[in-house]
Design an enzyme around this catalytic site. Structure first.
Site, short mmCIF file in Angstrom:
data_model
loop_
_atom_site.label_atom_id
_atom_site.label_comp_id
_atom_site.label_asym_id
_atom_site.label_seq_id
_atom_site.Cartn_x
_atom_site.Cartn_y
_atom_site.Cartn_z
N LYS A 233 0.87 -1.19 0.00
CA LYS A 233 0.00 0.00 0.00
C LYS A 233 0.90 1.24 0.00
O LYS A 233 1.44 1.64 1.03
CB LYS A 233 -0.92 0.06 1.22
CG LYS A 233 -1.97 1.16 1.05
CD LYS A 233 -2.47 1.75 2.33
CE LYS A 233 -1.66 2.88 2.85
NZ LYS A 233 -1.57 4.11 2.03
N SER A 287 4.70 7.43 10.36
CA SER A 287 4.66 8.14 11.63
C SER A 287 4.59 7.17 12.81
O SER A 287 4.07 6.05 12.69
CB SER A 287 3.46 9.08 11.68
OG SER A 287 2.28 8.32 11.86
N THR A 288 5.07 7.63 13.95
CA THR A 288 5.05 6.81 15.16
C THR A 288 3.60 6.52 15.56
O THR A 288 3.28 5.41 15.99
CB THR A 288 5.80 7.55 16.29
OG1 THR A 288 7.10 7.88 15.78
CG2 THR A 288 5.97 6.68 17.52
N GLU A 308 9.44 1.28 10.95
CA GLU A 308 10.47 2.33 10.86
C GLU A 308 9.72 3.64 11.01
O GLU A 308 9.02 4.07 10.11
CB GLU A 308 11.19 2.20 9.51
CG GLU A 308 12.50 2.94 9.46
CD GLU A 308 12.36 4.26 8.74
OE1 GLU A 308 12.12 5.27 9.44
OE2 GLU A 308 12.47 4.28 7.51
N CYS A 342 13.01 10.69 7.85
CA CYS A 342 12.96 10.32 9.28
C CYS A 342 14.31 10.46 9.94
O CYS A 342 14.40 10.43 11.17
CB CYS A 342 12.48 8.88 9.42
SG CYS A 342 10.86 8.63 8.76
N GLU A 439 9.16 16.02 15.40
CA GLU A 439 9.86 15.93 14.13
C GLU A 439 9.42 17.11 13.25
O GLU A 439 8.23 17.26 12.96
CB GLU A 439 9.45 14.61 13.47
CG GLU A 439 10.52 13.98 12.67
CD GLU A 439 10.11 12.61 12.14
OE1 GLU A 439 8.93 12.23 12.26
OE2 GLU A 439 10.98 11.94 11.59
C1 SIN Z 1 13.02 7.63 5.83
O1 SIN Z 1 12.92 8.84 5.85
O2 SIN Z 1 12.14 6.95 6.34
C2 SIN Z 1 14.16 6.90 5.18
C3 SIN Z 1 15.40 7.68 5.05
C4 SIN Z 1 16.53 6.90 4.42
O3 SIN Z 1 16.35 5.79 3.96
O4 SIN Z 1 17.63 7.42 4.41
#
Ligand code: SIN
Length: 539
Positions: A233, A287-288, A308, A342, A439
């Site tokens: 998805k 997102s968390t 992640e 992230c 963030e």
């Molecule tokens: C992400 O922002 O989730 C991944 C960043 C990366 O793979 O460097």
């Protein structure tokens, strides 16, 4: 300082562009909505976007339907959603808006395909993955254009993402052949103990908009290599790159049903994936808050979960750092993808002895960054993904300045309009401000002053997140001390971009569970089975 984030990961630095010249599409082509090979695009489309879309359409990579059991499919009720170019606000395409029913069918076809795919040899899977990698690389320019169109990142950076994303498929093709088991010395002489590694089953892969290709390949590559099948998805904001990658998977010969793509109604799709006992694994980047929901939702059917999630990366500049290296690394760690990753540096902690000098050098470098449409020449920073993203940046900056932070550069929407935001540096930030605790996901570098190494470690670890972190110092001893003390899954020392398919990517604390990439990422798609062979006495 010349600024370029084309090297979005370690691999990109090593690989050169395959340098096939970008073919310009013919202006003699009929309007895109009159061509038969794809559903109509919306009318509000610029010449630039139109010509790119025409070219993609001709190469068969502009897909707007979902993929279920090897067949491109509209949503069952005919609903569509629009995909927008964040640089212009134009709609690029209408894609199928799918929901629970389509997802259940995609799960059923993945389950069906799993029976045969999981029985193929590692060599067969490896060969098909390699073919997919070759096709992704052969279509690098088109994929990059698609990414720039729907996500906004500069074209060079998008090309870097194709290298990075395809790298996960290449690595998985190689690693497929190294999924070894074990033989354990038995405690009794008439027994033999074996450990087998077997695919976990059907995987639900939920991916974000900030890396429209790489976050898919990072999941689907190892899943397929291990013998799993997948229902992807992609984000509703950037489905076109995902669909193009899926088309190339089909062209590579990956069997029908092994890779399915559904997008549209995110809650319905998520619920269907969570509810199905046939889906044995959920892998998610995002997102968390959503990650926690998926984790809770997976409990009912006890699925394996990899997450992640969000970060709050500290970037620590010590007095003894090389200032040029620190500025270059911070620029890359902060402004890559307009600050929308992230692992983007979220808090720049600067030791007091170097604070003023570093701030000045950083501001000089940031001032040189060219902002614009990702297709523009020398552009290194594109728009933010949408209005909500800009509003979040504004809110966090407003909170910081109301509590004493000082805008040193930028600090407002860019004169280009839409969702462009000025690359910003803000000083005198402290740990109580929201900008240090949430963030930012935008091009704002908050500078925090610290006195000692102990202070830096304490401030850096004072968060629920634990994904990326960066340290700039010329002391080897300090590098090790600080790297070991940081409660983070990734530490860059004198380096601002450390992502690569060959190293494990993942977080401590609430930044997630599991690792992606590298040999460690393979384990996420495997079950361990212990087999005991007993009674070996001679009859
Ligand atoms: C992400 O922002 O989730 C991944 C960043 C990366 O793979 O460097």
């Amino acid at each position: 300082m010349a600024v370029s984030f084309a090297a979005v990961n370690l691999r990109t630095m090593a690989l050169r562009s395959s340098s096939k010249l970008l073919r310009r599409s013919s202006h003699l082509l009929p309007p895109i909505h009159m061509q038969h090979s794809a559903p109509p695009l919306t009318r509000k489309i610029s010449m630039n976007a139109r010509s790119i879309a025409s070219q993609l359409n001709r190469s068969g990579l502009l897909k707007t339907q979902g993929l279920i059991g090897g067949k491109w499919s509209d949503s069952y009720d005919g609903k569509t959603i629009q995909v927008y170019n964040p640089a212009t606000g134009e709609s690029i395409a209408d894609v199928a808006c799918m929901g629970g029913k389509e997802t259940n069918d995609a799960i059923a076809s993945a389950y069906d395909a799993y029976r045969s795919w999981s029985k193929t040899t590692a060599a067969e899977r490896s060969k098909l993955l390699r073919k997919w990698y070759d096709l992704l690389m052969a279509h690098k320019e088109e994929l990059a254009q698609l990414m720039t169109l729907e996500q906004g990142k500069p074209l060079k950076e998008a090309m870097g993402e194709v290298n990075y994303g395809a790298g996960f498929i290449e690595f998985s093709a190689e690693e497929a052949k190294r999924i070894y088991g074990d033989i354990i010395p038995a405690p009794m002489s008439d027994r033999r103990l074996f450990v087998l590694k077997q695919p976990v089953g059907v995987v639900g892969a939920i991916t974000p908009w900030n890396f429209p290709l790489a976050m898919i390949t990072r999941k689907v590559g190892p899943a397929l290599a291990c013998g799993c099948t997948v229902v992807i998805k992609p984000s509703e904001l950037t489905p076109l790159t995902a669909l193009a990658a899926a088309e190339l998977a089909i062209q590579a010969g990956i069997p029908a049903g092994a890779v399915n793509v559904v997008m549209g109604n995110a809650p319905e799709i998520g619920d269907a994936l969570l509810a199905s006992p046939q889906v044995r694994k959920i892998t998610f980047t995002g997102s968390t808050a959503v990650g926690k929901k998926l984790m809770a939702g997976s409990a009912e059917t006890v699925k394996k979960v990899s997450l992640e999630l969000g970060g709050n990366a500290p970037c620590i500049i010590f007095d003894d750092a090389d200032i040029d290296i620190a500025v270059k690394g911070t620029l890359a760690a902060k402004y890559r993808n307009s600050g929308q990753t992230c692992v983007c540096a979220n808090r720049i902690l600067v030791q007091e002895g170097i604070y003023d000098k570093f701030a000045k050098a950083l501001i000089d470098a940031v001032r040189n960054m060219k902002v614009g449409d990702g297709f523009g020449e020398d552009v290194v920073q594109g728009p933010l993904i949408n209005e909500a993203a800009v509003k979040k940046v504004e809110t966090l900056l407003q909170d910081a300045t109301s509590k004493g932070a000082k805008v040193m550069l930028g600090g407002k929407r860019h004169s280009l309009g839409f969702t462009f935001y000025e690359p910003t540096v803000v000083g005198d930030v402290n740990s109580d401000m929201r900008i240090s605790r949430e963030e930012v996901f935008g091009p704002v570098a908050p500078l925090l002053r610290f006195k000692t190494e102990e202070d830096a470690i304490r401030i850096a670890n004072d968060t629920n997140a634990g994904l990326g972190s960066y340290v700039f110092t010329n002391s080897i001893q300090r590098s090790w001390r600080v790297a070991e003390a940081l409660e983070y899954g990734l530490v860059g020392i004198n380096e601002g971009v450390i992502s690569t398919e060959v190293a494990p990517f993942g977080g401590f604390k609430q930044s997630g569970l599991g690792r992606e990439g590298s040999k460690y990422g393979m384990d996420e798609y495997l079950e361990i089975k212990y087999v005991c062979l007993g009674n070996m006495k001679k009859e």
